[in-house]
Motif scaffolding. Structure first.
Motif, PDB file in Angstrom:
ATOM      1  N   TYR A  19      -1.780  11.262 -14.705  1.00  0.00           N
ATOM      2  CA  TYR A  19      -3.198  11.301 -13.996  1.00  0.00           C
ATOM      3  C   TYR A  19      -3.665   9.995 -13.505  1.00  0.00           C
ATOM      4  CZ  TYR A  19      -8.328  12.512 -13.828  1.00  0.00           C
ATOM      5  OH  TYR A  19      -9.415  12.793 -13.234  1.00  0.00           O
ATOM      6  N   TRP A  20      -4.339  10.300 -12.230  1.00  0.00           N
ATOM      7  CA  TRP A  20      -4.959   9.068 -11.548  1.00  0.00           C
ATOM      8  C   TRP A  20      -6.569   9.312 -11.514  1.00  0.00           C
ATOM      9  CZ3 TRP A  20      -2.333   4.870  -8.899  1.00  0.00           C
ATOM     10  CH2 TRP A  20      -1.015   4.843  -9.145  1.00  0.00           C
ATOM     11  N   HIS A  21      -7.109   8.104 -11.476  1.00  0.00           N
ATOM     12  CA  HIS A  21      -8.442   8.252 -11.097  1.00  0.00           C
ATOM     13  C   HIS A  21      -8.843   7.955  -9.634  1.00  0.00           C
ATOM     14  CE1 HIS A  21      -9.353   8.459 -15.463  1.00  0.00           C
ATOM     15  NE2 HIS A  21      -8.393   7.662 -15.451  1.00  0.00           N
ATOM     16  N   PHE A  22      -9.642   8.343  -9.156  1.00  0.00           N
ATOM     17  CA  PHE A  22     -10.165   8.132  -7.617  1.00  0.00           C
ATOM     18  C   PHE A  22     -11.497   7.491  -7.655  1.00  0.00           C
ATOM     19  CE2 PHE A  22      -6.888  11.525  -7.531  1.00  0.00           C
ATOM     20  CZ  PHE A  22      -6.240  11.215  -6.411  1.00  0.00           C
ATOM     21  N   HIS A  23     -11.451   6.191  -7.045  1.00  0.00           N
ATOM     22  CA  HIS A  23     -12.736   5.535  -6.994  1.00  0.00           C
ATOM     23  C   HIS A  23     -13.134   5.276  -5.722  1.00  0.00           C
ATOM     24  CE1 HIS A  23     -11.426   3.878 -10.948  1.00  0.00           C
ATOM     25  NE2 HIS A  23     -10.230   4.067 -10.403  1.00  0.00           N
ATOM     26  N   GLU A  24     -14.678   5.564  -5.163  1.00  0.00           N
ATOM     27  CA  GLU A  24     -14.870   5.364  -4.278  1.00  0.00           C
ATOM     28  C   GLU A  24     -15.988   4.242  -4.319  1.00  0.00           C
ATOM     29  OE1 GLU A  24     -17.424   8.567  -2.158  1.00  0.00           O
ATOM     30  OE2 GLU A  24     -15.851  10.084  -3.211  1.00  0.00           O
ATOM     31  N   LEU A  25     -16.026   3.354  -3.224  1.00  0.00           N
ATOM     32  CA  LEU A  25     -16.690   1.773  -3.412  1.00  0.00           C
ATOM     33  C   LEU A  25     -17.879   1.643  -2.570  1.00  0.00           C
ATOM     34  CD1 LEU A  25     -13.255  -0.206  -2.834  1.00  0.00           C
ATOM     35  CD2 LEU A  25     -14.313   0.388  -4.980  1.00  0.00           C
ATOM     36  N   ASP A  26     -18.891   1.140  -2.974  1.00  0.00           N
ATOM     37  CA  ASP A  26     -19.856   0.662  -2.096  1.00  0.00           C
ATOM     38  C   ASP A  26     -19.830   0.605  -0.679  1.00  0.00           C
ATOM     39  OD1 ASP A  26     -21.401   1.611  -4.500  1.00  0.00           O
ATOM     40  OD2 ASP A  26     -21.866  -0.459  -4.820  1.00  0.00           O
ATOM     41  N   GLY A  29     -15.075   1.951   0.982  1.00  0.00           N
ATOM     42  CA  GLY A  29     -13.625   1.954   0.596  1.00  0.00           C
ATOM     43  C   GLY A  29     -13.306   2.904  -0.608  1.00  0.00           C
ATOM     44  N   PHE A  30     -12.274   3.157  -0.857  1.00  0.00           N
ATOM     45  CA  PHE A  30     -11.527   3.884  -1.828  1.00  0.00           C
ATOM     46  C   PHE A  30     -10.312   3.086  -2.429  1.00  0.00           C
ATOM     47  CE2 PHE A  30      -9.832   5.853   1.667  1.00  0.00           C
ATOM     48  CZ  PHE A  30      -8.594   6.386   1.109  1.00  0.00           C
ATOM     49  N   PHE A  31      -9.992   3.697  -3.789  1.00  0.00           N
ATOM     50  CA  PHE A  31      -8.552   3.455  -4.275  1.00  0.00           C
ATOM     51  C   PHE A  31      -8.222   4.306  -5.299  1.00  0.00           C
ATOM     52  CE2 PHE A  31     -11.226   0.586  -6.863  1.00  0.00           C
ATOM     53  CZ  PHE A  31     -10.574   0.439  -8.097  1.00  0.00           C
ATOM     54  N   MET A  32      -7.085   4.516  -5.661  1.00  0.00           N
ATOM     55  CA  MET A  32      -6.806   5.133  -6.863  1.00  0.00           C
ATOM     56  C   MET A  32      -6.046   4.372  -7.865  1.00  0.00           C
ATOM     57  SD  MET A  32      -4.273   7.714  -4.553  1.00  0.00           S
ATOM     58  CE  MET A  32      -3.242   8.164  -6.095  1.00  0.00           C
ATOM     59  N   SER A  33      -6.418   4.516  -9.546  1.00  0.00           N
ATOM     60  CA  SER A  33      -5.708   3.889 -10.378  1.00  0.00           C
ATOM     61  C   SER A  33      -5.151   4.833 -11.415  1.00  0.00           C
ATOM     62  CB  SER A  33      -6.901   2.756 -11.137  1.00  0.00           C
ATOM     63  OG  SER A  33      -7.935   3.746 -11.605  1.00  0.00           O
ATOM     64  N   ALA A  54      -5.123  -1.216 -15.601  1.00  0.00           N
ATOM     65  CA  ALA A  54      -4.880  -0.341 -14.618  1.00  0.00           C
ATOM     66  C   ALA A  54      -5.398  -0.063 -13.278  1.00  0.00           C
ATOM     67  CB  ALA A  54      -4.861   1.145 -15.203  1.00  0.00           C
ATOM     68  N   GLU A  55      -6.699  -0.648 -13.349  1.00  0.00           N
ATOM     69  CA  GLU A  55      -7.627  -0.786 -12.232  1.00  0.00           C
ATOM     70  C   GLU A  55      -7.052  -1.710 -11.163  1.00  0.00           C
ATOM     71  OE1 GLU A  55     -11.945  -2.427 -11.367  1.00  0.00           O
ATOM     72  OE2 GLU A  55     -11.992  -0.154 -12.025  1.00  0.00           O
ATOM     73  N   ALA A  56      -6.647  -2.711 -11.592  1.00  0.00           N
ATOM     74  CA  ALA A  56      -6.163  -4.007 -10.568  1.00  0.00           C
ATOM     75  C   ALA A  56      -4.682  -3.364 -10.243  1.00  0.00           C
ATOM     76  CB  ALA A  56      -5.615  -5.142 -11.692  1.00  0.00           C
ATOM     77  N   ALA A  57      -3.857  -2.648 -11.211  1.00  0.00           N
ATOM     78  CA  ALA A  57      -2.642  -2.092 -10.662  1.00  0.00           C
ATOM     79  C   ALA A  57      -3.114  -1.270  -9.433  1.00  0.00           C
ATOM     80  CB  ALA A  57      -1.883  -1.598 -11.801  1.00  0.00           C
ATOM     81  N   GLY A  58      -3.701  -0.434  -9.826  1.00  0.00           N
ATOM     82  CA  GLY A  58      -4.318   0.519  -8.664  1.00  0.00           C
ATOM     83  C   GLY A  58      -4.672   0.071  -7.212  1.00  0.00           C
ATOM     84  N   ILE A  59      -5.290  -0.911  -7.364  1.00  0.00           N
ATOM     85  CA  ILE A  59      -5.962  -1.490  -6.188  1.00  0.00           C
ATOM     86  C   ILE A  59      -4.677  -2.145  -5.285  1.00  0.00           C
ATOM     87  CG2 ILE A  59      -7.138  -3.573  -5.356  1.00  0.00           C
ATOM     88  CD1 ILE A  59      -9.246  -3.002  -7.544  1.00  0.00           C
ATOM     89  N   THR A  60      -3.935  -2.883  -6.319  1.00  0.00           N
ATOM     90  CA  THR A  60      -2.637  -3.596  -5.852  1.00  0.00           C
ATOM     91  C   THR A  60      -1.624  -2.359  -5.050  1.00  0.00           C
ATOM     92  OG1 THR A  60      -2.525  -5.263  -7.306  1.00  0.00           O
ATOM     93  CG2 THR A  60      -0.542  -4.762  -6.269  1.00  0.00           C
ATOM     94  N   LEU A  61      -1.448  -1.351  -5.655  1.00  0.00           N
ATOM     95  CA  LEU A  61      -0.676  -0.308  -5.081  1.00  0.00           C
ATOM     96  C   LEU A  61      -1.425   0.404  -3.947  1.00  0.00           C
ATOM     97  CD1 LEU A  61       0.254   1.426  -8.661  1.00  0.00           C
ATOM     98  CD2 LEU A  61       1.868   0.007  -7.167  1.00  0.00           C
ATOM     99  N   CYS A  62      -2.586   0.638  -3.871  1.00  0.00           N
ATOM    100  CA  CYS A  62      -2.871   1.094  -2.816  1.00  0.00           C
ATOM    101  C   CYS A  62      -3.291   0.145  -1.488  1.00  0.00           C
ATOM    102  CB  CYS A  62      -4.616   1.446  -3.039  1.00  0.00           C
ATOM    103  SG  CYS A  62      -4.668   3.120  -4.040  1.00  0.00           S
ATOM    104  N   GLN A  80      -8.266  -0.179   8.538  1.00  0.00           N
ATOM    105  CA  GLN A  80      -9.670  -0.321   8.040  1.00  0.00           C
ATOM    106  C   GLN A  80      -9.641  -0.013   6.429  1.00  0.00           C
ATOM    107  OE1 GLN A  80     -12.353  -1.129   9.617  1.00  0.00           O
ATOM    108  NE2 GLN A  80     -13.486  -1.421   7.666  1.00  0.00           N
ATOM    109  N   HIS A  81      -8.941   1.000   6.127  1.00  0.00           N
ATOM    110  CA  HIS A  81      -8.900   1.104   4.475  1.00  0.00           C
ATOM    111  C   HIS A  81      -8.317  -0.143   3.780  1.00  0.00           C
ATOM    112  CE1 HIS A  81     -10.277   5.171   4.823  1.00  0.00           C
ATOM    113  NE2 HIS A  81      -9.153   5.695   5.092  1.00  0.00           N
ATOM    114  N   PHE A  82      -7.248  -0.969   4.451  1.00  0.00           N
ATOM    115  CA  PHE A  82      -6.846  -1.999   3.689  1.00  0.00           C
ATOM    116  C   PHE A  82      -7.843  -3.228   3.822  1.00  0.00           C
ATOM    117  CE2 PHE A  82      -4.795  -6.337   4.247  1.00  0.00           C
ATOM    118  CZ  PHE A  82      -4.095  -6.091   3.136  1.00  0.00           C
TER     119      PHE A  82
END
Length: 103
Positions: A19-26, A29-33, A54-62, A80-82
């Motif tokens: 399972y992955w979590h999806f995060h929307e940023l203020d 942006g967004f990322f998955m973890s 897990a959050e930092a790994a998700g940011i790195t992978l994204c 732009q996402h990057f």
């Protein structure tokens, strides 16, 4: 998503899907973890090896995925996402690890 899963299999020895979590940023942006607590991340192309949340790994992978996609498909959305996610990563508690891993 497929690019993120591919990088997870390449860089996270303990990753076995899930399972992955999806995060929307203020900042728009967004990322998955991935679900979990910590991951051992190894990036052969730059020699980085370290444990990340897990959050930092998700940011790195994204970030890897957005960069890869921006070179393969040069459209502004991936670029732009990057940059939006990297801006967020600079303020993250594990910014040093993330930046070392993507360098």
């Amino acid at each position: 998503e497929s690019a993120v899963y591919l990088f997870a299999r390449q860089f996270c020895s303990g990753y076995a899907g899930g399972y992955w979590h999806f995060h929307e940023l203020d900042n728009g942006g967004f990322f998955m973890s991935p679900q979990g607590t910590t991951f051992e991340v190894s990036v052969p192309s730059n020699g980085y090896t370290g444990k990340m949340s897990a959050e930092a790994a998700g940011i790195t992978l994204c970030l890897f995925s957005f960069s890869h996609l921006s070179f393969r498909f040069p459209v502004n959305a991936f670029i732009q996402h990057f940059h939006t996610l990297r801006e967020f990563a600079l303020e993250h508690a594990e910014a040093g690890k993330i930046l070392d891993a993507i360098d």
